[in-house]
Every structure is written in C-alpha cells, then in structure tokens.
Design a protein around this motif. Structure first.
Motif, PDB file in Angstrom:
ATOM      1  N   GLU A 173       0.827  -1.204   0.000  1.00 39.90           N
ATOM      2  CA  GLU A 173       0.000   0.000   0.000  1.00 39.90           C
ATOM      3  C   GLU A 173       0.866   1.261   0.000  1.00 39.90           C
ATOM      4  O   GLU A 173       1.879   1.326   0.690  1.00 39.90           O
ATOM      5  CB  GLU A 173      -0.921   0.023   1.228  1.00 39.90           C
ATOM      6  CG  GLU A 173      -1.813  -1.195   1.392  1.00 39.90           C
ATOM      7  CD  GLU A 173      -3.012  -1.164   0.446  1.00 39.90           C
ATOM      8  OE1 GLU A 173      -3.131  -0.223  -0.371  1.00 39.90           O
ATOM      9  OE2 GLU A 173      -3.838  -2.097   0.538  1.00 39.90           O
ATOM     10  N   ILE A 174       0.436   2.274  -0.748  1.00 42.75           N
ATOM     11  CA  ILE A 174       1.117   3.562  -0.704  1.00 42.75           C
ATOM     12  C   ILE A 174       0.942   4.177   0.675  1.00 42.75           C
ATOM     13  O   ILE A 174       1.884   4.701   1.268  1.00 42.75           O
ATOM     14  CB  ILE A 174       0.559   4.505  -1.793  1.00 42.75           C
ATOM     15  CG1 ILE A 174       0.895   3.950  -3.182  1.00 42.75           C
ATOM     16  CG2 ILE A 174       1.135   5.912  -1.620  1.00 42.75           C
ATOM     17  CD1 ILE A 174       0.293   4.747  -4.316  1.00 42.75           C
ATOM     18  N   ASN A 175      -0.276   4.092   1.202  1.00 43.03           N
ATOM     19  CA  ASN A 175      -0.567   4.579   2.550  1.00 43.03           C
ATOM     20  C   ASN A 175      -1.258   3.458   3.320  1.00 43.03           C
ATOM     21  O   ASN A 175      -2.471   3.260   3.179  1.00 43.03           O
ATOM     22  CB  ASN A 175      -1.461   5.817   2.497  1.00 43.03           C
ATOM     23  CG  ASN A 175      -1.787   6.355   3.897  1.00 43.03           C
ATOM     24  OD1 ASN A 175      -1.275   5.851   4.898  1.00 43.03           O
ATOM     25  ND2 ASN A 175      -2.622   7.373   3.956  1.00 43.03           N
ATOM     26  N   PRO A 176      -0.522   2.701   4.118  1.00 45.72           N
ATOM     27  CA  PRO A 176      -1.112   1.562   4.842  1.00 45.72           C
ATOM     28  C   PRO A 176      -2.288   1.949   5.734  1.00 45.72           C
ATOM     29  O   PRO A 176      -3.147   1.112   6.017  1.00 45.72           O
ATOM     30  CB  PRO A 176       0.061   1.036   5.681  1.00 45.72           C
ATOM     31  CG  PRO A 176       1.286   1.486   4.949  1.00 45.72           C
ATOM     32  CD  PRO A 176       0.925   2.837   4.378  1.00 45.72           C
ATOM     33  N   LYS A 177      -2.342   3.213   6.188  1.00 44.07           N
ATOM     34  CA  LYS A 177      -3.444   3.646   7.050  1.00 44.07           C
ATOM     35  C   LYS A 177      -4.702   3.945   6.237  1.00 44.07           C
ATOM     36  O   LYS A 177      -5.791   4.050   6.800  1.00 44.07           O
ATOM     37  CB  LYS A 177      -3.013   4.870   7.861  1.00 44.07           C
ATOM     38  CG  LYS A 177      -1.914   4.571   8.873  1.00 44.07           C
ATOM     39  CD  LYS A 177      -1.581   5.792   9.703  1.00 44.07           C
ATOM     40  CE  LYS A 177      -0.492   5.458  10.730  1.00 44.07           C
ATOM     41  NZ  LYS A 177      -0.121   6.650  11.531  1.00 44.07           N
ATOM     42  N   ASP A 178      -4.550   4.110   4.940  1.00 43.60           N
ATOM     43  CA  ASP A 178      -5.690   4.308   4.041  1.00 43.60           C
ATOM     44  C   ASP A 178      -5.517   3.352   2.858  1.00 43.60           C
ATOM     45  O   ASP A 178      -5.233   3.773   1.738  1.00 43.60           O
ATOM     46  CB  ASP A 178      -5.749   5.763   3.565  1.00 43.60           C
ATOM     47  CG  ASP A 178      -6.977   6.036   2.696  1.00 43.60           C
ATOM     48  OD1 ASP A 178      -7.954   5.276   2.805  1.00 43.60           O
ATOM     49  OD2 ASP A 178      -6.925   6.987   1.897  1.00 43.60           O
ATOM     50  N   PRO A 179      -5.675   2.050   3.111  1.00 42.96           N
ATOM     51  CA  PRO A 179      -5.311   1.043   2.111  1.00 42.96           C
ATOM     52  C   PRO A 179      -6.196   1.068   0.872  1.00 42.96           C
ATOM     53  O   PRO A 179      -7.408   1.286   0.946  1.00 42.96           O
ATOM     54  CB  PRO A 179      -5.463  -0.278   2.872  1.00 42.96           C
ATOM     55  CG  PRO A 179      -6.461   0.025   3.937  1.00 42.96           C
ATOM     56  CD  PRO A 179      -6.214   1.437   4.337  1.00 42.96           C
ATOM     57  N   LYS A 180      -5.572   0.821  -0.272  1.00 45.09           N
ATOM     58  CA  LYS A 180      -6.275   0.742  -1.557  1.00 45.09           C
ATOM     59  C   LYS A 180      -6.731  -0.680  -1.841  1.00 45.09           C
ATOM     60  O   LYS A 180      -7.792  -0.893  -2.429  1.00 45.09           O
ATOM     61  CB  LYS A 180      -5.341   1.220  -2.666  1.00 45.09           C
ATOM     62  CG  LYS A 180      -5.908   1.124  -4.079  1.00 45.09           C
ATOM     63  CD  LYS A 180      -4.883   1.620  -5.086  1.00 45.09           C
ATOM     64  CE  LYS A 180      -5.406   1.533  -6.518  1.00 45.09           C
ATOM     65  NZ  LYS A 180      -4.401   2.012  -7.492  1.00 45.09           N
ATOM     66  N   TYR A 181      -5.926  -1.650  -1.426  1.00 43.84           N
ATOM     67  CA  TYR A 181      -6.180  -3.036  -1.812  1.00 43.84           C
ATOM     68  C   TYR A 181      -6.811  -3.863  -0.699  1.00 43.84           C
ATOM     69  O   TYR A 181      -7.884  -4.439  -0.873  1.00 43.84           O
ATOM     70  CB  TYR A 181      -4.876  -3.689  -2.285  1.00 43.84           C
ATOM     71  CG  TYR A 181      -4.298  -3.018  -3.503  1.00 43.84           C
ATOM     72  CD1 TYR A 181      -4.925  -3.132  -4.743  1.00 43.84           C
ATOM     73  CD2 TYR A 181      -3.137  -2.255  -3.422  1.00 43.84           C
ATOM     74  CE1 TYR A 181      -4.410  -2.512  -5.866  1.00 43.84           C
ATOM     75  CE2 TYR A 181      -2.613  -1.626  -4.542  1.00 43.84           C
ATOM     76  CZ  TYR A 181      -3.249  -1.755  -5.764  1.00 43.84           C
ATOM     77  OH  TYR A 181      -2.747  -1.128  -6.875  1.00 43.84           O
TER      78      TYR A 181
END
Length: 229
Positions: A207-215
């Motif tokens: 994830e680019i931002n683990p706290k706001d995951p895309k996947y």
C-alpha cells in the motif's frame, strides 16, 4: 532432504529438537546464538529455522531482521514468554509462527512440517497457470511473485500465501479464522492476532498509505477483503 536450522542457547533443547527432527528424516544444523545462525545460513541452504528469542550476542528478533533482508524461508520463534505482545513482536519482525516454552516436541515437529509444505509450494514446486490482477497489484500464482505498479514486492512465504488467498477471493470478505485455516492448514483457535499482524505487514509492503489502504480492506467485525479495482 530438507535442512532445518535450530538456534537456541540451551544445549539440551538443541539436542532434543535435533533428535525429533532427525527421526522425521530432516537434516539438522545447530547454532547457539543469532550470529552463529547467520553464519550457517550464508553457507547452507536452509528450508526452515527454529529460533529462540532470548540468546546472547544476538537475540532472535535481531537475527530475524537480518535474515529477512535476504531470505524468505519460514522462521518459527521459540520463547519462554507467552504474552501476546511478545508473539506480536516476533511476527512483526518477520517470523511465520510462534511456539511457547515449554513445548511438546511433536507439536513443534508438526509446525515445522506445515511451514515447509507452504514454503515448497511458495518456492514454485507446485505450479499454477494464473495471474490475478486488481488495479496495479499483480499476484502471479505461477511464479509466486507480487508486484505493485510494476515494482516487485518481496514477501515471506506466509505473507504471500495470505495475499494469494485473498486475491483468489476478490471482493469476498474472509474472516481471520478462514484465512488462518486456509494458510496454516490447521484449526483457527485464537488466530485473530496472528492474521492481523501478517495483514499489517502485507499492507506496509503493497500500500502507498497503509493507514488508508487501496487493496486490503477491513470490514469491521467480519474480516478482510481485497478490492476489485
């Protein structure tokens, strides 16, 4: 013949584990601290590491961090501590499983067998001819590789197996118990923290931002899913 490295500063424990593993046909190497283990790993092909946490010179957590820089074979942590925080620390550093002392040697052997089965599958001995794509995430179940936006992602065998299982069920919510039983191939008793730690590690890698995951999305109270993108 698979090679198991056992690392513990207690010689009696080393000798006992060696006996049980050799009875199962494994080649066994022994070390008494993390530095010795690292030296052995550089000179031998290792298929599984049984590693004590509390040791002189270099403890198991430090050794795990160094090992994960180059190697993805399974690591089973041993510790006299049974607190969840110690288990989470070991898994967070890159271990695949955790056994608390005192332990039943037959249980440890069973866990070694389970980890080796998954590692051999992960290493590509079991071939599958599919590629799962969602957004920029590609899981190649033939090559056992993961990439995000064209960048190759290095994972442990356990992390890969969890991600592959989620991706094979795109859009479907899977409980921690379902994930644990599918990947560890054993009952999911008290599995939630183990799965949670591994999901956290996977997110940090893909994830680019683990706290706001895309996947990998969490569905609170139900489980996890990989989104169809």
């Amino acid at each position: 013949m698979e090679t198991i490295l056992v690392c513990d500063d207690d010689k009696a424990i080393l000798d006992s584990i060696e006996i049980y593993l050799k009875l199962e046909g494994y080649n066994v190497l022994k070390a008494e601290n993390g530095l010795e283990a690292l030296d052995i790993i550089e000179k031998n092909e290792i298929h599984c590491l049984v590693l004590d946490i509390m040791m002189p010179k270099m403890d198991g957590l430090q050794a795990t961090l160094k090992i994960r820089e180059k190697h993805n074979f399974p690591i089973i942590m041993l510790s006299a501590k049974s607190e969840d925080t110690d288990k989470i620390a070991g898994l967070g550093f890159g271990a695949d499983d955790y056994v608390t002392k005192p332990f039943n040697p037959l249980e440890l052997v069973a866990r070694v067998k389970s980890q080796i089965r998954r590692y051999i599958s992960f290493s590509g001995f079991v071939k599958k001819d599919t590629q799962i794509v969602t957004g920029g995430l590609i899981v190649d179940t033939d090559a056992k590789t993961v990439s995000v936006d064209g960048e190759s992602i290095k994972m442990t065998a356990t992390e890969y197996m969890i991600l592959e299982y989620l991706c094979k069920n795109l859009g479907r919510v899977l409980s921690s118990g379902q994930i644990y039983e599918a990947v560890w191939n054993e009952p999911s008793f008290r599995s939630e923290k183990t799965v949670t730690v591994h999901i956290k590690n996977i997110r940090e890698k893909i994830e680019i931002n683990p706290k706001d995951p895309k996947y990998i999305k969490v569905v609170y109270g139900l489980g996890y899913k990989v989104e169809k993108i």
